[in-house]
Design an enzyme around this catalytic site. Structure first.
Site, PDB file in Angstrom:
ATOM      1  N   GLU A   1     -10.282  39.420 -28.563  1.00 39.62           N
ATOM      2  CA  GLU A   1     -11.189  40.384 -29.211  1.00 39.62           C
ATOM      3  C   GLU A   1     -10.436  41.586 -29.761  1.00 39.62           C
ATOM      4  O   GLU A   1     -10.894  42.722 -29.649  1.00 39.62           O
ATOM      5  CB  GLU A   1     -12.273  40.867 -28.230  1.00 39.62           C
ATOM      6  CG  GLU A   1     -13.211  39.812 -27.761  1.00 39.62           C
ATOM      7  CD  GLU A   1     -13.925  39.113 -28.905  1.00 39.62           C
ATOM      8  OE1 GLU A   1     -14.021  39.701 -29.988  1.00 39.62           O
ATOM      9  OE2 GLU A   1     -14.335  37.966 -28.689  1.00 39.62           O
TER      10      GLU A   1
HETATM   11  C1  LIG Z   1      -8.279  32.655 -23.602  1.00 38.95           C
HETATM   12  C2  LIG Z   1      -8.475  33.061 -25.023  1.00 38.95           C
HETATM   13  C3  LIG Z   1      -9.734  32.955 -25.596  1.00 38.95           C
HETATM   14  C4  LIG Z   1      -9.913  33.240 -26.959  1.00 38.95           C
HETATM   15  N1  LIG Z   1     -11.128  33.009 -27.536  1.00 38.95           N
HETATM   16  C5  LIG Z   1     -11.229  33.086 -28.891  1.00 38.95           C
HETATM   17  C6  LIG Z   1     -12.420  32.657 -29.572  1.00 38.95           C
HETATM   18  O1  LIG Z   1     -13.388  32.249 -28.939  1.00 38.95           O
HETATM   19  N2  LIG Z   1     -12.451  32.714 -30.925  1.00 38.95           N
HETATM   20  C7  LIG Z   1     -11.394  33.162 -31.659  1.00 38.95           C
HETATM   21  O2  LIG Z   1     -11.481  33.197 -32.872  1.00 38.95           O
HETATM   22  N3  LIG Z   1     -10.253  33.584 -31.050  1.00 38.95           N
HETATM   23  C8  LIG Z   1     -10.154  33.556 -29.694  1.00 38.95           C
HETATM   24  N4  LIG Z   1      -8.999  33.948 -29.074  1.00 38.95           N
HETATM   25  C9  LIG Z   1      -7.880  34.380 -29.897  1.00 38.95           C
HETATM   26  C10 LIG Z   1      -7.544  35.829 -29.731  1.00 38.95           C
HETATM   27  O3  LIG Z   1      -8.511  36.637 -30.324  1.00 38.95           O
HETATM   28  C11 LIG Z   1      -6.118  36.010 -30.283  1.00 38.95           C
HETATM   29  O4  LIG Z   1      -5.237  35.455 -29.327  1.00 38.95           O
HETATM   30  C12 LIG Z   1      -5.790  37.445 -30.568  1.00 38.95           C
HETATM   31  O5  LIG Z   1      -6.521  37.907 -31.662  1.00 38.95           O
HETATM   32  C13 LIG Z   1      -4.305  37.641 -30.850  1.00 38.95           C
HETATM   33  O6  LIG Z   1      -3.842  36.738 -31.800  1.00 38.95           O
HETATM   34  P1  LIG Z   1      -2.498  35.912 -31.497  1.00 38.95           P
HETATM   35  O7  LIG Z   1      -2.673  35.231 -30.190  1.00 38.95           O
HETATM   36  O8  LIG Z   1      -2.211  35.078 -32.671  1.00 38.95           O
HETATM   37  O9  LIG Z   1      -1.395  37.010 -31.295  1.00 38.95           O
HETATM   38  P2  LIG Z   1      -0.643  37.808 -32.471  1.00 38.95           P
HETATM   39  O10 LIG Z   1      -1.615  38.294 -33.462  1.00 38.95           O
HETATM   40  O11 LIG Z   1       0.496  36.991 -32.939  1.00 38.95           O
HETATM   41  O12 LIG Z   1      -0.101  39.057 -31.654  1.00 38.95           O
HETATM   42  C14 LIG Z   1       1.067  39.012 -30.825  1.00 38.95           C
HETATM   43  C15 LIG Z   1       1.439  40.436 -30.465  1.00 38.95           C
HETATM   44  O13 LIG Z   1       1.791  41.148 -31.652  1.00 38.95           O
HETATM   45  C16 LIG Z   1       1.011  42.329 -31.771  1.00 38.95           C
HETATM   46  N5  LIG Z   1       0.725  42.564 -33.172  1.00 38.95           N
HETATM   47  C17 LIG Z   1       0.209  41.714 -34.076  1.00 38.95           C
HETATM   48  N6  LIG Z   1       0.071  42.305 -35.261  1.00 38.95           N
HETATM   49  C18 LIG Z   1       0.494  43.565 -35.129  1.00 38.95           C
HETATM   50  C19 LIG Z   1       0.584  44.686 -36.001  1.00 38.95           C
HETATM   51  N7  LIG Z   1       0.184  44.620 -37.276  1.00 38.95           N
HETATM   52  N8  LIG Z   1       1.078  45.851 -35.509  1.00 38.95           N
HETATM   53  C20 LIG Z   1       1.449  45.937 -34.228  1.00 38.95           C
HETATM   54  N9  LIG Z   1       1.394  44.918 -33.346  1.00 38.95           N
HETATM   55  C21 LIG Z   1       0.912  43.746 -33.797  1.00 38.95           C
HETATM   56  C22 LIG Z   1      -0.245  42.071 -30.976  1.00 38.95           C
HETATM   57  O14 LIG Z   1      -0.853  43.275 -30.541  1.00 38.95           O
HETATM   58  C23 LIG Z   1       0.293  41.223 -29.826  1.00 38.95           C
HETATM   59  O15 LIG Z   1       0.778  42.049 -28.807  1.00 38.95           O
HETATM   60  C24 LIG Z   1      -8.825  33.711 -27.712  1.00 38.95           C
HETATM   61  C25 LIG Z   1      -7.575  33.875 -27.105  1.00 38.95           C
HETATM   62  C26 LIG Z   1      -7.396  33.540 -25.796  1.00 38.95           C
HETATM   63  C27 LIG Z   1      -6.015  33.689 -25.195  1.00 38.95           C
END
Ligand SMILES: Cc1cc2nc3c(=O)[nH]c(=O)nc-3n(C[C@H](O)[C@H](O)[C@H](O)COP(=O)(O)OP(=O)(O)OC[C@H]3O[C@@H](n4cnc5c(N)ncnc54)[C@H](O)[C@@H]3O)c2cc1C
Length: 603
Positions: free
Chosen positions: A458
Site C-alpha cells: 500500500e
Molecule cells: C504480501 C504482499 C501483498 C501485496 N498485495 C498486493 C495487492 O493485493 N495488490 C497489488 O497491486 N499489490 C500488492 N502488493 C505489492 C506492493 O504494493 C508492492 O510490493 C509495493 O508497492 C512495492 O513495490 P515493489 O515490491 O516492486 O518494490 P519497489 O517499488 O521495487 O521498491 C523497492 C524499494 O525501493 C524504494 N523505492 C522505490 N521507488 C523509489 C523512489 N522513487 N524513491 C525512493 N525510494 C524508492 C521503495 O520504497 C522500496 O524500499 C503486495 C505486496 C506484498 C509483499
C-alpha cells in the site's frame, strides 16, 4: 486482557461517537446498536479467528495444480464474516446495508485484525465494492458490487506488476477493444487484457463463488503504443468467471491464470499470487485474452483506484496497530508470570530471596509502556481518522471539506506510524519474552512477521514519506497542514494544568515541523527537499501521536487502573519519544546530503 474496554473508551468517552445519531443517515443508531455490532464481531473473532491464527501460519496456502487449498478454518471464518453483514455495514439500507458509521465499522473490524490478521476481514472485497459504488455504472454496481457485499463474490486490487511496484506509471498490462460493438456491452466497454500482475492478495482461492479483479491496464494508442505515465492507465473489472447481466455465472472461465503462489515471511493465511491475464491458458469466447469491463473513463484508472487505496491505507494502519496491541497484551501476560532476577537493594542483590516477576523491572515496564503508547496511540489516531471519514460524508459543507483535507494529511501517518512503530512494539514484545519470544511456542514472533509486511505494501514507507512532504503538506496552499496545526493548538489550549508542560512541548514540536517543512522546500529542487523524507515522516508521525495522546489524556480521568495506564502511556510518549523529533528534523531542515551524495562504489 481484552481490547473491548479500550475501544469503548475511545469511541464513547473520547470521540463521543453517539453524537453521530444527530445525522440523518445514522438516525436509527444508538449506543445499543453500536454495542450489538461490536459484540457480534468480538464473538466471531474470538470463536472463528483467534483459535486458528497459528493454524493459518503453519498450513500455508498450496496449489494442487487445479485449486488453491486453504485450511477449513479460513472457510469457516470467511463464511461467518460474510453472514455477519460486516461487508456491507456502511452501505444504504436499500441495498442491505446497516448505514453504520465508518468509525464503528473500523472499530468492529479491529477485533478480527487482532485475532488473526491474515485470515482477514474482507477489506479488499468491501474496498473493491466501495470503489465500484463510487465509479461504476448502475449495472456494474448491481452485478459486481452487491454480490461482493453479500459475500457471494470476493474482490482483489491488481496494481503491481513484476517491473512496476512503487512506479505504477510503468504498468505494461494492455487492454485492447474486444471486437465489434465492444463499446456497447451492458456490463461496460469490453476489452481483452494481457499482462502479468504480481503480489495480488487473495488472487486465487475457493472461498467465494467468483473473484472480481480490479485491474490497472493501459489502452494502446492508435499506433499500438502504450501511453507513458499514469495518464495512460485505465481500470477494468476482470471476473475470474464470466457473469451475465443478472450476476449469474455463465459457465465460462475467464482467461486469468494462477502462475504461482508467493511464499511469504508472514501474513500466510491470505493467498498471495502472480496472475497471468490473457495468456491463453483458458481461452474464452473464441480466443486468448482476459475479458474486462472498463470502469470510469479511459485514462482515469489510477484516480479511481485511489478511492480504494485510501481506504486500504487506513485498513493497513489498523492491521499494523492491532498486531501491535496483540503483542503488547501477550508480553504483558508473560511479564506478569515470568519470575526472573531480583531487585538491586542498597547492599546489592539478596540471592536468598525469591525471584521477582519480570514486570517488576523498570526496563520491562519501559518496553510495555513503549508498546502501549505506540499501539493505543495509533488506534486512537485511526479511529479519529475514521471519524473524519464520517464527517466528510455526513457533515455540513465546511466541516466536510475540512475533514477531507485533514484526511489527506493524516492518511500517510495513519498508515506509516503503526507500520513502523507497532512493528517495533512487536520486537519489544519478543524482547520481553527473552529466548522464548524467539521460538514458535509463543505467538509474538508471528506478530512480528505478520507486521513486517505493512511498511512494504500500500505504498512503501519511503513512498508514503515522499507523498507527505512532497504533496500532502503543500497541497491547496498548505491548507491541510494549517488545519491540523489548528487542531493541535486547540488541544494544547484546553488541557488541564497537570498537562501544561506537555502542551508546551507539543506546540514546540509543531513549530519545529512547520519550520522544517519550509526549510526543506526553500529554494530547493524536489530531489534535495525529499532526500530526507523518511525522517520527516517519522517526526511528523511522532508529533501527531503526541497530540493524540495529549487529547486522549484529557478524557482519561480518575484513579481506575485503565485511566492511570493511559496517562502513563501519554507521559511516556512525551518524555521518551517526542524529543526524538529534533534529531530527525535537523537533517530535513539542512537538507543533509550525506545519503543522497554517497557514491555507489563507496559502499
Ligand atoms: C504480501 C504482499 C501483498 C501485496 N498485495 C498486493 C495487492 O493485493 N495488490 C497489488 O497491486 N499489490 C500488492 N502488493 C505489492 C506492493 O504494493 C508492492 O510490493 C509495493 O508497492 C512495492 O513495490 P515493489 O515490491 O516492486 O518494490 P519497489 O517499488 O521495487 O521498491 C523497492 C524499494 O525501493 C524504494 N523505492 C522505490 N521507488 C523509489 C523512489 N522513487 N524513491 C525512493 N525510494 C524508492 C521503495 O520504497 C522500496 O524500499 C503486495 C505486496 C506484498 C509483499
Amino acid at each position: 486482557m481484552s481490547l473491548r474496554p479500550t475501544i469503548d473508551f475511545l469511541l464513547h468517552d473520547w470521540l463521543q461517537v453517539e453524537s453521530l445519531q444527530s445525522r440523518e443517515r445514522f438516525a436509527d443508531h444508538s449506543r445499543e446498536t453500536f454495542d450489538a455490532v461490536l459484540d457480534t464481531c468480538e464473538r466471531i473473532a474470538r470463536e472463528k479467528y483467534a483459535p486458528f491464527n497459528r493454524t493459518v501460519d503453519i498450513e500455508e496456502p498450496r496449489f494442487d495444480g487445479e485449486k488453491v487449498i486453504l485450511p477449513q478454518a479460513t472457510h469457516d471464518a470467511y463464511k461467518a464474516y460474510g453472514e455477519s453483514g460486516m461487508l456491507s455495514a456502511a452501505q444504504d439500507y436499500e441495498i442491505g446495508g446497516m448505514q453504520l458509521p465508518y468509525t464503528v465499522e473500523a472499530a468492529a473490524n479491529a477485533f478480527f485484525a487482532m485475532a488473526s490478521v491474515s485470515i482477514g476481514s474482507g477489506m479488499l472485497t468491501s474496498g473493491n465494492a466501495n470503489l465500484l459504488m463510487a465509479h461504476g455504472t448502475e449495472l456494474q454496481k448491481q452485478v459486481f458490487a452487491l454480490n461482493e457485499f453479500s459475500g457471494r463474490f470476493s474482490g482483489t486490487m491488481c496494481l503491481s506488476e513484476p517491473q512496476a511496484g512503487s512506479s505504477l506509471s510503468d504498468v505494461m498490462t494492455r487492454a485492447t477493444p474486444d471486437g465489434e460493438g465492444f463499446e456497447s456491452d451492458a456490463l461496460g466497454p469490453r476489452y481483452r487484457l494481457r499482462g502479468n500482475k504480481m503480489w495480488i492478495s487473495s488472487g486465487e482461492h475457493e472461498l467465494s463463488e467468483n473473484i472480481i479483479h480490479l485491474v490497472l491496464a493501459k489502452i494502446p494508442d492508435a499506433n499500438g503504443q502504450l501511453v507513458p505515465g499514469v495518464k495512460g492507465i485505465s481500470l477494468f473489472i476482470v471476473p475470474k468467471k464470466l457473469v451475465d447481466t443478472q450476476g449469474q455465472l455463465t459457465g465460462e472461465r475467464n482467461d486469468v491464470a494462477l502462475a504461482g503462489l508467493n511464499h511469504k515471511c508472514g501474513w500466510r493465511g491470505t493467498t498471495n499470487t502472480l496472475l497471468n491475464f490473457g495468456e491463453g491458458k483458458y481461452p474464452v469466447r473464441g480466443g486468448a485474452g482476459a475479458v474486462g469491463y472498463l470502469v470510469g473513463r479511459p485514462g482515469e484508472g489510477l484516480k479511481c483506484m485511489f478511492h480504494m487505496m485510501n481506504e486500504a491505507r487506513i485498513g493497513v494502519g489498523m492491521a499494523a496497530t492491532l498486531l501491535g496491541m496483540a503483542g503488547s497484551y501477550a508480553s504483558l501476560d508473560y511479564a506478569k508470570n515470568r519470575p526472573q532476577g531480583r531487585p538491586t537493594g542498597a547492599g546489592g542483590k539478596d540471592a536468598s530471596r525469591p525471584q521477582v516477576r519480570i514486570i517488576e523491572h523498570a526496563d520491562i515496564k519501559r518496553m510495555l509502556l513503549a508498546q502501549k503508547s505506540y499501539s493505543e496511540g495509533a488506534l486512537a489516531l485511526a479511529l479519529y481518522s475514521a471519524r473524519l471519514v464520517d464527517e466528510q460524508h455526513t457533515g455540513q459543507a465546511k466541516a466536510a471539506d475540512e475533514a477531507r483535507l485533514l484526511l489527506e494529511v493524516l492518511t500517510p501517518i495513519v498508515k506509516s506510524f503503526p507500520s513502523e512503530w507497532c512493528l517495533e512494539a512487536n520486537s519489544l514484545a519478543i524482547q520481553i519474552h527473552g529466548g522464548y519470544g524467539y521460538t514458535r511456542d509463543f505467538p509474538v514472533e508471528q506478530y512480528w512477521r505478520d507486521n513486517r509486511l505493512n511498511m512494504i505494501h500500500e505504498g512503501t514507507h519511503g513512498i508514503q514519506a515522499m507523498d507527505l512532504l512532497g504533496r500532502k503538506v503543500l497541497m491547496e496552499g498548505g491548507q491541510g497542514l494549517k488545519l491540523l496545526a489548528a487542531r493541535m493548538q486547540a488541544t494544547a489550549s484546553r488541557v488541564s494544568p497537570e498537562w501544561a508542560d506537555e502542551a508546551r512541548q507539543l506546540l514546540d514540536a509543531l513549530q519545529q515541523v512547520g519550520a522544517a517543512t519550509q526549510a526543506a522546500w526553500k529554494d530547493a529542487e524536489p530531489a534535495q527537499a525529499l532526500a530526507n523524507a523518511v525522517p520527516y515522516l517519522q517526526a511528523f508521525g511522532h508529533t501527531v501521536i503526541a497530540w493524540i495522546w495529549l487529547d486522549v489524556a484529557q478524557s482519561a480521568q480518575g484513579d481506575a487502573p485503565a485511566q492511570v495506564g493511559r496517562r502513563a502511556a501519554a507521559r511516556y510518549f512525551f518524555r521518551y519519544e517526542l524529543p526524538k523529533i529534533s534529531a530527525w528534523l535537523q537533517v530535513v531542515s539542512r537538507r543533509d546530503p550525506t545519503c543522497a551524495e554517497v557514491p555507489e562504489d563507496a559502499f
